[in-house]
Each structure stands twice: as C-alpha cells, then as structure tokens.
Design a protein around this motif. Structure first.
Motif, short mmCIF file in Angstrom:
data_model
loop_
_atom_site.label_atom_id
_atom_site.label_comp_id
_atom_site.label_asym_id
_atom_site.label_seq_id
_atom_site.Cartn_x
_atom_site.Cartn_y
_atom_site.Cartn_z
N THR A 117 12.14 135.00 33.97
CA THR A 117 10.72 134.94 33.64
C THR A 117 9.93 135.76 34.65
OG1 THR A 117 10.36 132.92 34.91
CG2 THR A 117 10.88 132.67 32.56
N SER A 118 8.72 136.12 34.29
CA SER A 118 7.94 137.00 35.14
C SER A 118 6.47 136.93 34.78
CB SER A 118 8.47 138.44 34.93
OG SER A 118 7.67 139.35 35.65
N GLY A 119 5.62 137.27 35.74
CA GLY A 119 4.18 137.34 35.50
C GLY A 119 3.73 138.79 35.45
N PHE A 199 6.19 132.39 45.28
CA PHE A 199 5.53 132.34 43.97
C PHE A 199 4.02 132.29 44.13
CE2 PHE A 199 4.06 129.86 40.24
CZ PHE A 199 4.66 130.57 39.20
N GLN A 203 2.53 136.23 45.59
CA GLN A 203 2.13 136.75 44.28
C GLN A 203 0.61 136.61 44.08
OE1 GLN A 203 4.61 135.51 40.93
NE2 GLN A 203 6.44 135.47 42.21
N ARG A 205 -1.38 134.04 44.39
CA ARG A 205 -1.94 132.81 43.81
C ARG A 205 -2.61 131.99 44.90
NH1 ARG A 205 2.79 133.13 40.41
NH2 ARG A 205 2.12 133.08 38.23
N PHE A 237 5.40 140.71 38.45
CA PHE A 237 5.86 139.95 39.62
C PHE A 237 7.06 139.08 39.27
CE2 PHE A 237 1.22 139.22 41.04
CZ PHE A 237 1.33 139.89 42.23
N GLU A 238 7.99 138.97 40.13
CA GLU A 238 9.01 137.92 40.08
C GLU A 238 9.65 137.82 41.47
OE1 GLU A 238 11.32 140.37 40.93
OE2 GLU A 238 12.81 139.20 39.80
N MET A 239 10.85 137.23 41.57
CA MET A 239 11.36 136.90 42.90
C MET A 239 12.80 137.33 43.21
SD MET A 239 9.53 133.16 43.16
CE MET A 239 10.40 132.70 44.65
N VAL A 262 5.69 135.53 30.96
CA VAL A 262 5.15 134.21 30.62
C VAL A 262 3.76 133.97 31.22
CG1 VAL A 262 7.43 133.14 30.30
CG2 VAL A 262 6.37 133.09 32.58
N ALA A 263 3.34 134.85 32.13
CA ALA A 263 2.00 134.71 32.72
C ALA A 263 1.36 136.09 32.73
CB ALA A 263 2.09 134.18 34.15
#
Ligand code: R1P
Ligand code: URA
Length: 289
Positions: A117-119, A199, A203, A205, A237-239, A262-263
């Motif tokens: 998953t990723s934003g 996260f 990223q 947040r 973005f992801e990790m 997903v975001a």
C-alpha cells in the motif's frame, strides 16, 4: 567458510528470521508488508504446499495456474527489507552445508515483486490507482552501510533533493528493474517512490507533533529534476521500496515495487475500501506473471 554468527541457521536447517529452507524459494517471489495479506494472495492459488510463520515473516508456497510461487510478508520498514533480501539471497546463493557463497556462474537471480500500500503525493495519482515504481528514493539510513553505486542521474537527483529538503545527508536513488516494470506494470501509473523511515513525521503527517519543516509536503510535491530523460517528480510515499531496489542491485536480483494507492496526501482522502484496492492489485499482478 561463513561463521555461524553471520549465516545463522535454525536447528531444522532453515534460515534464522524467515524460517525457510532453500526448497521453499520459487524463482518468482511476491512480498507484502502485512502478514495477513499473504493469505489474501495465496487464496488465489490452485494449491498451497507449505506454510510457515516466524515473527512478522509469514510464508505460503503454492501453485498459481501451474506456476510455483512463494509469497512472503516482510513487516514494515527498510530494516526488515535488509533481513528479507539478505536471507532470500542466502537461500539461493549460499551453500548452507559448505557455508560458502556459490560461484558466480551458479548464482540465481530472483524476481521479487512487492505488492504494497502507498500514499500518493500528487493530486493526479488518485486513490485506487496502481503505481509501478521506476525510481525509488530512500530517506532511510540503510545505504550508509553498503557500497551502492548510483548512476549520474541518480546522484544528481539525490543531491538536489538533499538541498531542497535541507537534509544533513543525501538520500539514495535507485532505478528498479525495467524488465519487470514493462512486463507487469502495463496500464499502471509509472512513478517515483519516496521511501520513508516512518509513517508519520517522515511522511509529513502531523497528529500532535509539529514537523521541523512546516512546508515539508509541498517541498516534496513541487520537487522537479529536469534531465535528458525528462522531468522527474516524486509520486508516492511508502516505507520499503528503496531498500528493495538498492539491495536488488547489490545482490543481482530483479525487483519491482507495485503500489496500491490508498491515501492521497494532496487531497487529504483515504480509501473507503483499502482491502479492495489491494485485492485489485493482487489479481492484476497474478494474471500477468
Ligand atoms: C504503512 O502503513 C505500511 O504500508 C505500506 C508501507 O510501505 C508500510 O509498510 O506497505 P505495506 O502495505 O506493504 O505494509
Ligand atoms: N503506506 C504508507 O507508507 N503511507 C501511506 O500514506 C499509505 C500506506
């Protein structure tokens, strides 16, 4: 001979963290972050011949339309990818009995495909999109410990991004497998992925904590690098992706990161049905293998 403190084998002969034997490795490996996602993949298999779980590393081995596949969870972060890539490579390229590295002509190059998953960072990469990573940019420290060789373009992007973000160190930039991306990424968004060592803050947040740079997200969204190959921008973005791509290059494996968006950090939305977005990516990928 590699000492037992470096190549650690369990009493069954399996490798230390993944708890796998060389027989459990197919030439194509699907990796996912979430241990529960392993079953979300293997439920599509014709049959599952082997299952194991150790810490966050859950593995199912089975057949999909007659093709043998290994699907494995990694947990989150490039520190875990250091373990996964080194141990997968050891399973195929180190002789566990002799504790020696196999000669170059016998070495195996695996195909490793991340389904994660990723934003999205950009408004035009919407929720529900499937994104295949071309370049990965690592903000984590993993490549401080390995002699990664970057191309001229990769170094230029890294240096410019370091300046844009005012970082005390340069990120690392690695292009993944063009071969796999062309095969599996057809019809997907092609993008450049920022791999973050977290996260929340990394990223951009903010829940209760302020960030050092209030305009961090917009600096990333607006970053552009112009070269003969075109305009480079960061898409998502992801990790884990940068760790995979860098270790894939160092160890000689073909790696592709496929991202279920997903975001969307530009619009502030999160997917109403994230598992369905991931399912669509799993099904599309399996059909193309
Ligand atoms: C964060 O929620 C996790 O989701 C993404 C990130 O890379 C991080 O691991 O990937 P996975 O869905 O594969 O875990
Ligand atoms: N995974 C991430 O790392 N970031 C997101 O925004 C969504 C999934």
């Amino acid at each position: 001979m590699i000492p037992s403190s470096e190549l650690i084998l369990n009493p069954t002969g399996s490798i230390y963290h993944l708890n796998l034997l060389p027989d459990h490795i197919s030439d194509t490996i699907l990796t996912v972050g979430d241990p529960a996602r392993v079953e979300q993949v293997s439920r599509h298999f014709d049959s599952v011949e082997f299952e194991t779980a150790h810490r966050e590393f859950v593995t199912h081995v089975g057949y999909y339309h007659g093709k043998r596949l290994t699907v494995l969870s990694t947990g989150m972060g490039t520190d875990n990818i250091d373990i996964v890539m080194n141990e997968l490579d050891a399973l195929v390229n180190i002789d566990f009995m002799a504790r020696t590295v196999r000669p170059a002509e016998e070495r195996i190059s695996l195909r490793i495909i991340r389904l994660g998953t990723s934003g999205s960072l950009q408004a035009d990469v919407p929720i529900g999109a499937m994104l295949a990573t071309e370049h990965a940019v690592g903000l984590d420290s993993l490549m401080q410990f390995y002699p990664l060789v970057e191309t001229g373009l990769e170094t230029e992007i890294a240096t410019e991004l370091q300046q844009t973000l005012g970082l005390p160190y340069a990120p690392y930039v690695v292009r993944g497998s063009d071969l796999l991306r062309e095969q599996l990424g057809v019809g997907m968004v092609m993008g450049n992925t920022l791999t973050c060592p977290g996260f929340y803050g990394p990223q951009g947040r903010r829940l209760r904590l302020d960030l050092r740079q209030p305009d961090y997200i917009s600096r990333l969204q607006n970053f552009r690098h112009q070269s003969a190959e075109g305009v480079f921008r960061l898409s998502n973005f992801e990790m884990e992706t940068a760790g995979y791509y860098a270790l894939g290059r160092l160890l000689g494996h073909e790696v592709l990161s496929l991202n279920a968006i997903v975001a969307n950090r530009a619009t502030g939305e999160f997917a109403e049905n994230a598992p369905a977005v991931v399912d669509a990516l799993i099904e599309r990928t399996l059909q193309r293998l």
